[in-house]
Design a protein around this motif. Structure first.
Motif, PDB file in Angstrom:
ATOM      1  N   THR A 142       0.832  -1.201   0.000  1.00 22.97           N
ATOM      2  CA  THR A 142       0.000   0.000   0.000  1.00 22.97           C
ATOM      3  C   THR A 142       0.868   1.253   0.000  1.00 22.97           C
ATOM      4  OG1 THR A 142      -1.727  -1.175   1.208  1.00 22.97           O
ATOM      5  CG2 THR A 142      -1.834   1.233   1.228  1.00 22.97           C
ATOM      6  N   ALA A 143       1.913   1.245   0.837  1.00 23.18           N
ATOM      7  CA  ALA A 143       2.833   2.380   0.872  1.00 23.18           C
ATOM      8  C   ALA A 143       3.513   2.571  -0.480  1.00 23.18           C
ATOM      9  CB  ALA A 143       3.873   2.155   1.965  1.00 23.18           C
ATOM     10  N   LEU A 144       3.976   1.476  -1.066  1.00 23.54           N
ATOM     11  CA  LEU A 144       4.660   1.558  -2.351  1.00 23.54           C
ATOM     12  C   LEU A 144       3.735   2.074  -3.450  1.00 23.54           C
ATOM     13  CD1 LEU A 144       7.094   0.988  -4.181  1.00 23.54           C
ATOM     14  CD2 LEU A 144       6.277  -1.370  -4.386  1.00 23.54           C
ATOM     15  N   SER A 145       2.505   1.566  -3.482  1.00 21.90           N
ATOM     16  CA  SER A 145       1.578   1.996  -4.532  1.00 21.90           C
ATOM     17  C   SER A 145       1.239   3.473  -4.394  1.00 21.90           C
ATOM     18  CB  SER A 145       0.311   1.150  -4.511  1.00 21.90           C
ATOM     19  OG  SER A 145      -0.392   1.304  -3.289  1.00 21.90           O
ATOM     20  N   GLY A 146       1.108   3.957  -3.146  1.00 19.91           N
ATOM     21  CA  GLY A 146       0.840   5.374  -2.936  1.00 19.91           C
ATOM     22  C   GLY A 146       1.984   6.248  -3.404  1.00 19.91           C
ATOM     23  N   LEU A 147       3.198   5.844  -3.085  1.00 22.54           N
ATOM     24  CA  LEU A 147       4.363   6.623  -3.517  1.00 22.54           C
ATOM     25  C   LEU A 147       4.524   6.587  -5.032  1.00 22.54           C
ATOM     26  CD1 LEU A 147       6.828   5.528  -0.708  1.00 22.54           C
ATOM     27  CD2 LEU A 147       5.935   7.848  -1.051  1.00 22.54           C
ATOM     28  N   LYS A 148       4.286   5.429  -5.623  1.00 16.85           N
ATOM     29  CA  LYS A 148       4.400   5.328  -7.078  1.00 16.85           C
ATOM     30  C   LYS A 148       3.391   6.237  -7.783  1.00 16.85           C
ATOM     31  CE  LYS A 148       7.659   2.195  -7.824  1.00 16.85           C
ATOM     32  NZ  LYS A 148       8.886   2.492  -8.616  1.00 16.85           N
ATOM     33  N   ALA A 149       2.200   6.364  -7.177  1.00 16.72           N
ATOM     34  CA  ALA A 149       1.163   7.204  -7.783  1.00 16.72           C
ATOM     35  C   ALA A 149       1.569   8.670  -7.834  1.00 16.72           C
ATOM     36  CB  ALA A 149      -0.146   7.049  -7.014  1.00 16.72           C
ATOM     37  N   LEU A 150       2.481   9.078  -6.962  1.00 17.71           N
ATOM     38  CA  LEU A 150       2.931  10.479  -6.933  1.00 17.71           C
ATOM     39  C   LEU A 150       3.905  10.801  -8.062  1.00 17.71           C
ATOM     40  CD1 LEU A 150       3.471  10.909  -3.084  1.00 17.71           C
ATOM     41  CD2 LEU A 150       1.567  11.750  -4.461  1.00 17.71           C
ATOM     42  N   GLU A 151       4.457   9.778  -8.697  1.00 17.66           N
ATOM     43  CA  GLU A 151       5.367   9.942  -9.839  1.00 17.66           C
ATOM     44  C   GLU A 151       6.520  10.896  -9.509  1.00 17.66           C
ATOM     45  OE1 GLU A 151       2.904  11.101 -13.133  1.00 17.66           O
ATOM     46  OE2 GLU A 151       2.126   9.059 -13.401  1.00 17.66           O
ATOM     47  N   LEU A 152       7.155  10.649  -8.373  1.00 16.98           N
ATOM     48  CA  LEU A 152       8.290  11.458  -7.954  1.00 16.98           C
ATOM     49  C   LEU A 152       9.580  10.913  -8.571  1.00 16.98           C
ATOM     50  CD1 LEU A 152       7.407  11.768  -4.149  1.00 16.98           C
ATOM     51  CD2 LEU A 152       6.826  13.356  -6.000  1.00 16.98           C
ATOM     52  N   ILE A 153      10.638  11.724  -8.459  1.00 19.37           N
ATOM     53  CA  ILE A 153      11.952  11.307  -8.920  1.00 19.37           C
ATOM     54  C   ILE A 153      12.930  11.456  -7.766  1.00 19.37           C
ATOM     55  CG2 ILE A 153      11.496  11.913 -11.324  1.00 19.37           C
ATOM     56  CD1 ILE A 153      13.113  14.468 -10.888  1.00 19.37           C
ATOM     57  N   PRO A 154      14.045  10.717  -7.792  1.00 16.13           N
ATOM     58  CA  PRO A 154      15.030  10.854  -6.720  1.00 16.13           C
ATOM     59  C   PRO A 154      15.426  12.308  -6.499  1.00 16.13           C
ATOM     60  CG  PRO A 154      15.574   8.974  -8.089  1.00 16.13           C
ATOM     61  CD  PRO A 154      14.437   9.675  -8.765  1.00 16.13           C
ATOM     62  N   GLY A 155      15.475  12.698  -5.227  1.00 13.53           N
ATOM     63  CA  GLY A 155      15.776  14.079  -4.877  1.00 13.53           C
ATOM     64  C   GLY A 155      14.549  14.894  -4.546  1.00 13.53           C
ATOM     65  N   ASP A 156      13.363  14.434  -4.978  1.00 11.18           N
ATOM     66  CA  ASP A 156      12.117  15.129  -4.642  1.00 11.18           C
ATOM     67  C   ASP A 156      11.834  14.997  -3.145  1.00 11.18           C
ATOM     68  OD1 ASP A 156      11.635  15.985  -7.191  1.00 11.18           O
ATOM     69  OD2 ASP A 156      10.048  14.534  -7.640  1.00 11.18           O
ATOM     70  N   THR A 157      11.034  15.923  -2.647  1.00 10.10           N
ATOM     71  CA  THR A 157      10.655  15.915  -1.236  1.00 10.10           C
ATOM     72  C   THR A 157       9.194  15.525  -1.098  1.00 10.10           C
ATOM     73  OG1 THR A 157      12.261  17.647  -0.719  1.00 10.10           O
ATOM     74  CG2 THR A 157      10.525  17.262   0.894  1.00 10.10           C
TER      75      THR A 157
END
Length: 232
Positions: A142-157
């Protein structure tokens, strides 16, 4: 296939939907692993908040699969591989594993044995106890799917709100693994201490601190995304 074929096992089952009183101990046939399946001798089963809703019938038909009884709950579990089906290459009997499953249609982890598709099984890291591994899978997914949905890149906050909770504390670790900076809003001094040990770059107490003020001070450029795990 192992000697488990055609043997019996104990399981906590429900024969109808309802409250805790519908759970009872029963004897069932040990599941037979099909092609691509792993049969696990269960040593610990995870109990999720969603189990209550499922037991009450709120998931009936939701996944497009008719509910059948006896119904074995339990979406998370850990144990030892008892047997593998044809084509399984990553596991062999005796491996210590943990897994994420869906109880329908073949039964969950409230039993002495559970059968799971190979792709949903992982070897248990030595630093995790069996009990810890059993509670891990679906909160982590669930945590992983939520983070993936944000479409962030390394270095993002990213802000993780509810960071010391079941899903939140996994989100902190996964976010750091993905290379994000983490602003963690935790619950209480112990929660703040926990998320700091898990690698959060910034940690505030959502009960006592002025979260907005701290965020403006520590992350003046704002957040690239937020994962909110509380409040509905």
């Amino acid at each position: 296939m192992s000697e488990a074929r055609d043997q019996r096992m104990h399981a906590a089952v429900i024969e109808s939907f309802g409250g805790p009183e519908v759970l009872k101990l029963a004897e069932l046939s040990i599941p037979t692993p099909r092609e691509g399946d792993v049969l696990i001798r269960v040593e610990a089963a995870g109990i999720g908040a969603w189990d209550r809703q499922e037991r009450a019938g709120e998931y009936d038909g939701v996944f497009g699969i008719p509910s059948t009884f006896p119904y074995v709950l339990g979406w998370d579990g850990a144990g030892t591989v008892a047997a593998v089906g044809y084509g399984v290459t990553r596991f062999r009997p005796g491996d210590s594993v943990y897994a994420a499953s869906m109880p329908l249609p073949r039964g969950g982890f409230y039993a002495e044995y559970a059968v799971v598709e190979e792709r949903f099984v992982s070897k248990r890291p030595k630093q995790l106890s069996v009990e810890q591994a059993a509670a891990l899978p679906w909160d982590s997914l669930t945590a992983l799917s939520g983070l993936k949905a944000l479409e962030l890149i390394p270095g993002d906050t990213v802000m993780v709100f509810g960071a010391s909770g079941g899903i939140g504390h996994m989100a902190v670790q996964v976010a750091k693994h993905l290379g994000y900076r983490v602003f963690a809003v935790a619950s209480g001094a112990d929660g703040v201490a926990l998320v700091r040990t898990l690698g959060a770059d910034f940690a505030v107490d959502g009960r006592r601190d002025d979260v907005v003020a701290v965020a403006r001070q520590r992350v003046p450029g704002g957040f690239d995304g937020a994962l909110v795990t509380v409040g509905g």
